[in-house]
Design an enzyme around this catalytic site. Structure first.
Site, PDB file in Angstrom:
ATOM      1  CD  GLU A 454       0.718   6.530  -2.213  1.00  0.00           C
ATOM      2  OE1 GLU A 454       1.662   6.278  -2.971  1.00  0.00           O
ATOM      3  OE2 GLU A 454       0.586   6.007  -1.089  1.00  0.00           O
ATOM      4  CD  GLU A 740      -2.196   0.138  -0.230  1.00  0.00           C
ATOM      5  OE1 GLU A 740      -3.201   0.786   0.131  1.00  0.00           O
ATOM      6  OE2 GLU A 740      -1.070   0.640  -0.354  1.00  0.00           O
TER       7      GLU A 740
HETATM    8  C1  BGC Z   1       1.966   2.698  -2.647  1.00  0.00           C
HETATM    9  C2  BGC Z   1       2.453   1.344  -3.115  1.00  0.00           C
HETATM   10  C3  BGC Z   1       3.911   1.508  -3.354  1.00  0.00           C
HETATM   11  C4  BGC Z   1       4.481   1.721  -1.988  1.00  0.00           C
HETATM   12  C5  BGC Z   1       5.944   1.736  -1.913  1.00  0.00           C
HETATM   13  C6  BGC Z   1       2.577   2.941  -1.320  1.00  0.00           C
HETATM   14  O1  BGC Z   1       2.187   4.089  -0.707  1.00  0.00           O
HETATM   15  O2  BGC Z   1       0.595   2.803  -2.677  1.00  0.00           O
HETATM   16  O3  BGC Z   1       1.684   0.578  -3.830  1.00  0.00           O
HETATM   17  O4  BGC Z   1       4.522   0.561  -4.109  1.00  0.00           O
HETATM   18  O5  BGC Z   1       3.957   2.864  -1.369  1.00  0.00           O
HETATM   19  O6  BGC Z   1       6.261   0.889  -0.976  1.00  0.00           O
END
Ligand code: BGC
Length: 875
Positions: A454, A740
């Site tokens: 990401e 997270e």
């Molecule tokens: C990310 C988040 C992001 C989200 C969207 C994820 O895969 O790591 O932090 O805001 O997707 O909902």
């Protein structure tokens, strides 16, 4: 008295930045007086400060936060400046000399875009040799390249920054960098060389793809990002005593395969030191796909902190280096291996059963490989970075000596301004974890996480964390760059702000290209407004006003097409209160992501809030009509929210912790219902054994909603919980960054899932805003942003014992601390020069009720006092 922290556009001595009209700032320390009588700013053409170009005179109005410099600037010119400040007691002090240097401004490049005449996938070197008639008195390289490039003059790296040209949507905007290379050049023959890797422009990007392959050199699908060739553009401008020589990029440059044989942001890098360059030609490149080229706004990403790792041998007999801290960056090493030996470094965030682990990186390989040419070498990756604490070593022959390895934390070069220390070591660690997650996710773009596939500028994460970020660091320059990315992306989406900015991915339908999600897209209004509030520099509002307004207008159009009654209805996909623990699947699915708070409620709340912010920004910028218009819109939405979501008896229909917290924090609930709503929130907490259930949107404001409404004790109870789900649970589990998910790692030490689980997401670290604002009581005020005036209203709690926050604000160093001794509490404050603090203090717990020995006057249990600059103690 000292005049310190001289910055231009909040950057120390910026070289080659896009400056606009420069804004100068400084702070004053150790003054005997409390206020500025006048300041005098002098700008000169020379470091000796003889050739004066600008002299403000003794200016009583001169703002130390953002002094707009009225001076016509010339390209490629360094301007030296100095400030003299006189205080209200007649003492004066003169600052050291600072400077800023312009880039090429309107001057065109002599150089042309060139590309190597090599197979398209070979990471190239590109070079040119040239002769200088004399040694330079001054030389600058103005360069950029795609994907990622480094420049070398006679073998010496130009500058100390990494990952240039930074991360932008290159089809919308591309920045060039300026390097001072005077010292590396000489009379006679010289060589300038660039090395290029894939970076964000050429590698796969976005989480819909598969890993690349080190063996075949495949870059990994989808290759749907900006699929340019390797490109280079630049002018080296050398001034000798007699003449100016410009060496631009053109077809006289040569190209050769570089030692980088594989390059990917996600998968890592491979270098083969046995590759001997075989030089061939370059060709002119078609750069028509590229966006506008400008001077940089990105702060340089640099090696900021160094770690010496420990070597551990795992139960599986793996050799693993432990950095002791989760960082973003890489491991460098010294080695002398037999020719052809290949070593491999694999990066991971946590161990599992004491062994190396990286399954939560998803498709990102996160490796580095190196093939030795037989000579001693100092090795580092050039075109990638990793999010890691542990590095597994393979292929090293002989005894591995940990001292041959160094781990480097790299991040954007910002000033750290905030610090929090309490009597609770776990809370202190949590603060450090929050700061580390900020550093690790401030690699040019505010990212969600720095390790898996990401590492994107997710707007919701940025929005949730930006106030805390602005306490922790001087973020003005960083968010100014992010704001430009945001606006350029909105321009392609009729004003809708994206889920991720800059948008790099091109796959239609991917989340990484979507837009218009509540609490994510609202970063367009929230980030600039908060950054203005903390920095006091309205330039960010000027730069972002169209972005803020276009976003609010986009939602307004949604409202209009769906009835126009003032609500933003949930008609499209939203992330909502992401990762909250109260969704339909929570408790059944360990990887559940959707929270339980009604999305139309959240949408309408942010619709209201974004309109409020556009209205406020318009007022700051003197756009009175717009201010009135957006205020009107916000009032209509507030009415509609009250009609739709509050029962006549005073309950909020969004009956979650987040729903109640929003009702209080964003003033959604009618005044007469607030008491009931607070009770409802307290009941929800009690029913959940005083634990939270909130996600990305509710968590940043939960404790604030409690403390600001007279339930500070409950906020502390939540904050000091140590079991699942809580902030200190992860500290107990050995976290060195913010996770997270609340349950990223389970109590038995096992990772809870690998679908979406990083150890380094800063969103939940946003609780530190509550620690700064409520626990320590430091609050910026809209009527005097940048802390020219601020509120001080600490709310101590015996269970924490003591707390002290220091924030080196745009106006100077603020300190606010308290400590319990036995049954009584005492406070200490520092109010910086030329500011005033509005102190509000509870009588409760004080022994004497005195400030600096003088009796305080209490009314209804509180003393209010305006403090001018100075040190204060209250007991
Ligand atoms: C990310 C988040 C992001 C989200 C969207 C994820 O895969 O790591 O932090 O805001 O997707 O909902």
């Amino acid at each position: 008295m000292k005049v310190l922290r001289l910055k231009t556009n909040r950057i120390v001595n910026p070289m080659g930045f896009l400056l606009g009209r420069p804004r100068l700032s400084w702070t004053v320390e150790e003054a005997k007086g409390t206020k500025q009588d006048w300041a005098r700013i002098i700008v000169c053409a020379d470091a000796e400060m003889k050739q004066v170009l600008f002299d403000s005179g003794e200016d009583k109005e001169a703002s130390s936060i953002a002094y707009p410099l009225n001076l016509e600037l010339s390209p490629r010119t360094r301007y030296y400046w100095q400030v003299t400040v006189r205080d209200d007691r007649g003492e004066t002090a003169v600052s050291d000399i600072a400077w800023f240097e312009t880039g090429k401004m309107h001057e065109p490049f002599l150089g042309k875009w060139i590309k190597p005449q090599l197979q398209k996938d070979i990471c190239p070197l590109m070079r040119k040799t040239f002769t200088l008639p004399a040694a330079p008195v001054r030389a600058r390289a103005y360069f950029t390249g795609l994907g990622i490039y480094e420049l070398y003059i006679n073998g010496q790296k130009a500058g100390d920054e990494l990952l240039a040209p930074g991360c932008d949507g290159y089809d919308k905007w591309l920045q060039y960098q300026t390097y001072d290379v005077t010292e590396s050049l000489r009379a006679g023959e010289n060589e300038i060389t660039a090395i290029l890797g894939n970076g964000w422009a050429r590698g796969r990007f976005g989480f819909d793809g598969q890993a690349g392959c080190f063996e075949t050199g495949e870059r990994g699908a989808p290759i749907d990002v900006f699929t340019s060739e390797y490109l280079l553009l630049g002018d080296l401008v050398v001034e000798t005593a007699q003449e100016t020589v410009t060496v631009g990029t053109d077809m006289s440059w040569q190209a050769a395969p570089s030692p980088i044989t594989f390059s990917s942001i996600y998968d890592g890098e491979r270098q083969d030191a046995t590759v001997a360059p075989e030089w061939t030609g370059t060709a002119l490149a078609d750069a028509s796909q590229l966006g506008a080229l400008t001077e940089r706004l990105s702060l340089p990403v640099k090696k900021m902190q160094e770690f010496k790792p420990k070597l551990i041998i795992t139960p599986k007999n793996e050799l693993v280096l432990d950095v002791g801290q989760v960082i973003s960056g890489f491991m460098t090493f010294r080695c002398k291996l037999e020719k052809g030996t290949e070593v491999r470094l694999s990066y991971g965030e946590l161990l599992q059963e004491d062994c190396f682990y990286r399954d939560n990186m998803r498709s990102a390989l996160c490796e580095f490989r190196y093939i030795s040419c037989g000579e001693e070498a100092f090795v580092r990756p050039i075109s990638t970075f990793y999010g890691f604490r542990y590095v597994k070593l393979e292929g090293f022959t002989g005894q591995v000596m940990p001292e041959d390895f160094t781990a480097w934390a790299i991040y954007s070069d910002l000033e750290t301004t905030g610090n929090i220390v309490t009597a609770n070591e776990k809370v202190n660690r949590l603060f450090q974890n929050c700061l580390w997650s900020q550093r690790d996710n401030f690699v040019d773009v505010p990212t969600d996480c720095p390790q898996r596939d990401e590492r994107m500028g997710w707007t919701g994460d940025a929005q949730a964390f930006c106030s805390t970020a602005n306490f922790n660091m001087d973020c003005l320059a960083f968010y100014t760059k992010y704001g430009r990315d945001m606006y350029l992306d909105q321009c392609q989406r009729e004003g809708a702000a994206p889920h991720v900015t800059p948008v790099m991915v091109k796959t239609a339908g991917s989340w990484a290209v979507g837009d218009g999600a509540v609490g994510w897209a609202d970063a367009a209004t929230i980030v600039p407004w908060m950054t203005y509030l903390f920095s006091g520099d309205k330039a960010i509002l000027e730069a972002q006003f169209d972005s803020m307004k276009d976003w609010a207008d986009w939602v307004h159009r949604q409202d209009e097409t769906h009835g126009g009654d003032g609500l933003w209805l949930e008609t499209t996909m939203h992330f909502g209160d992401w990762l909250a623990l109260d969704g339909a699947k929570s408790g059944f699915d360990p990887e559940a992501v959707i929270g339980g708070t009604d999305n139309t409620f959240l949408c309408s709340a942010y619709y209201y809030y974004s309109n409020v912010l556009v209205s406020k920004a318009a007022a700051v910028l003197g756009k009175e009509e717009l201010a009135a218009e957006y205020k009107k819109r916000s009032e209509k939405t507030l009415k509609a929210i009250r009609r739709e979501f509050y029962t006549p008896g005073g309950r909020c229909a969004a009956a979650t912790q987040t729903g109640q917290a929003f009702s209080l924090h964003f003033d959604l609930a009618p005044q007469e219902f607030r008491g009931k709503i607070l009770k409802q929130l307290q009941r929800l907490l009690r029913d959940n054994d005083m634990h939270l259930k909130t996600g990305f949107l509710g968590t940043p404001i939960l404790c604030r909603a409690l403390s600001d409404n007279g339930a500070g004790e409950d906020a502390y109870t939540l904050f000091l919980q140590e079991d699942l789900p809580s902030w200190l649970y992860e500290v107990n589990m050995g976290a060195t960054t913010i996770w997270e998910r609340w349950n990223s790692v389970l109590p038995d030490g096992k990772i809870s899932g690998i679908g979406m689980n990083s150890m380094n997401h800063y969103a939940y670290g946003a609780v530190m805003e509550w620690v700064y604002r409520n626990v320590c009581g430091i609050n910026p005020l809209e009527e005097a942003p940048g802390f020219r005036q601020f509120a001080l209203k600490p709310q101590p709690d015996r269970r924490l014992g003591s707390a002290k926050a220091t924030v080196n604000t745009a106006s100077g160093l603020i300190e606010s601390g308290w400590i319990y001794e036995g049954d009584s509490v005492s406070y200490s404050f520092q109010v910086p020069f030329n500011t005033t603090a509005q102190l509000t203090l509870a009588a409760e717990g004080l022994k004497n009720g005195c400030i600096n020995g003088q009796k305080l006057i209490f009314k209804e249990g509180y003393a209010s006092l305006v403090l001018s600059a100075g040190d204060y103690s209250v007991d």
